[in-house]
Write a protein that holds these residues in place. Structure first.
Motif: not given
Length: 396
Positions: A33-45
């Motif tokens: 249930l934890k947010k995958a913060e480690y994937l944030d840099p992959w967001k296009r914005d």
């Protein structure tokens, strides 16, 4: 209602409750249930949050392929010139056992630089890149030299944004270790990929004959068997394995189950089991899985690519990484995926015989094979890997 039926129903309900509790425990341990913060840099914005164009480019660079996903990059921003910054190798993010000469680490500097260069064109901040402005490293004092001497000086200018067709593919996973389809890599695709080699001192070649495919498959399995058979290599990998979402959010670099193509409920099941019972992730099981994955890959690869340099200087290593980034993005544009087979090119004593053999077969005297790459159409998509925050790369 009979007494026996009531007992049976009670047992079934008890089993269901126990299974539900077990699943809840495993998924909680996994951090499902934890947010995958480690994937944030992959967001296009993601890069848009930064006003400094240098950080915008860094945010793109950290998506690049890199050895062991150690992300060995360090940035120093010039305090006087807002369009000038420097890339250093982070000497605290080395893999001394599997990469004792730091060749793969320097190649990773190149992959980072090329992603930044492409992003700069797209965003209207073209980058002039000067490699080793203070000279190459003192190899006798390598770590100290990495701290003192930048890999690159990057000077930005302001221009009209210019669309680069490769930019759109920077947000896709860079490595696919799964089986590839049997479809051939066509001559037209090979011509397109060959055009990514713009360096006179690098050689990019493609091999799809049956004999070469068989040989490279053997090298891939052999290298994996040698590496996974060494205790110190397994210990090095274990130190950067992230077994659950909590660890991935905390460290945001290294290995995880996603690298094996494991996703969804199966990933959380495995993460929960390993978190609760660490001994399940034993060395023998991990080695067996790695070798089996290598064998599957060997029997499901329609083509390979080689990147060779005419010497093995630090500059050539960085340039090879820059070429690799262009190559993977061009491959994505063609619907292809890649996997570098790094083990057989590693430079430690136990790998010396296999390393020498592949160089005798596929390199001329004085040349170094910087990359051996699987190439083909995917049978399965592969997940994104962990990335740190862009600001975590900045050093004073």
């Amino acid at each position: 209602m009979s007494k026996g039926y009531k007992i049976t129903r009670t047992i079934i309900l008890s089993v269901i409750v126990l299974l539900a509790l077990l699943a809840f425990t495993l998924f909680t341990a996994s951090g499902a249930l934890k947010k995958a913060e480690y994937l944030d840099p992959w967001k296009r914005d993601y890069a848009k949050q930064f006003e400094d164009p240098r950080l915008q480019l860094v945010a793109h660079g950290l998506l690049a392929a890199n050895s062991h996903n150690l992300q060995p990059w360090k940035i120093r921003l010039d305090q006087q010139n807002p369009l000038l910054f420097y890339l250093y190798t982070d000497s605290e993010r080395l893999a001394p056992e599997s990469d004792p000469l730091a060749r793969q680490t320097l190649v990773s500097q190149g992959t980072f630089l090329e992603y930044m260069r492409i992003a700069g064109e797209q965003l209207g901040y073209p980058a002039e890149i000067t490699l080793f402005p203070d000279g190459e490293y003192d190899e006798q004092h390598l770590s100290e030299s990495m701290e003192r001497k930048p890999v690159a000086k990057i000077t930005l200018s302001k221009a009209n944004p210019r669309r680069d067709p490769l930019y759109e593919f920077m947000f896709l996973p860079d490595t696919n270790r799964m089986a590839y389809r049997a479809d051939e890599v066509t001559p037209a695709q090979i011509r397109k990929l060959s055009a990514t080699d713009t360096e006179q001192d690098l050689i990019l070649s493609f091999l799809n004959g049956n004999e070469d495919i068989k040989k490279f498959g053997v090298y891939g399995v052999e290298g994996t068997e040698i590496e996974t058979g060494l205790q110190r290599m397994n210990d090095e990998s274990a130190r950067i394995f992230r077994s659950n979402e909590y660890q991935k959010n905390k460290y945001r670099f290294g290995f995880s189950f996603e690298g094996q193509g494991t996703t969804g409920w199966k990933k959380h099941l495995l993460q929960g089991l390993i978190t609760l019972i660490p001994s399940l992730n034993n060395e023998e099981a991990a080695a067996k899985l790695a070798v089996q994955t290598a064998r599957t890959a060997a029997s499901h690869t329609p083509a390979y690519a080689l990147v060779l340099s005419k010497d093995n200087s630090r500059t050539s290593q960085v340039k090879a990484g820059m070429l690799y980034s262009r190559l993977i993005l061009a491959a994505h544009e063609e619907g292809l995926v890649m996997q570098p087979l790094s083990q057989v090119l590693e430079e430690y004593p136990e790998m010396r015989e296999a390393y020498g053999r592949i160089h005798r077969e596929y390199a001329s005297p004085g040349e170094t094979i910087q990359f051996l790459i699987r190439l083909g159409r995917p049978t399965r998509e592969t997940p994104l890997s962990m990335r740190r925050e862009a600001v975590d790369l900045i050093r004073e």
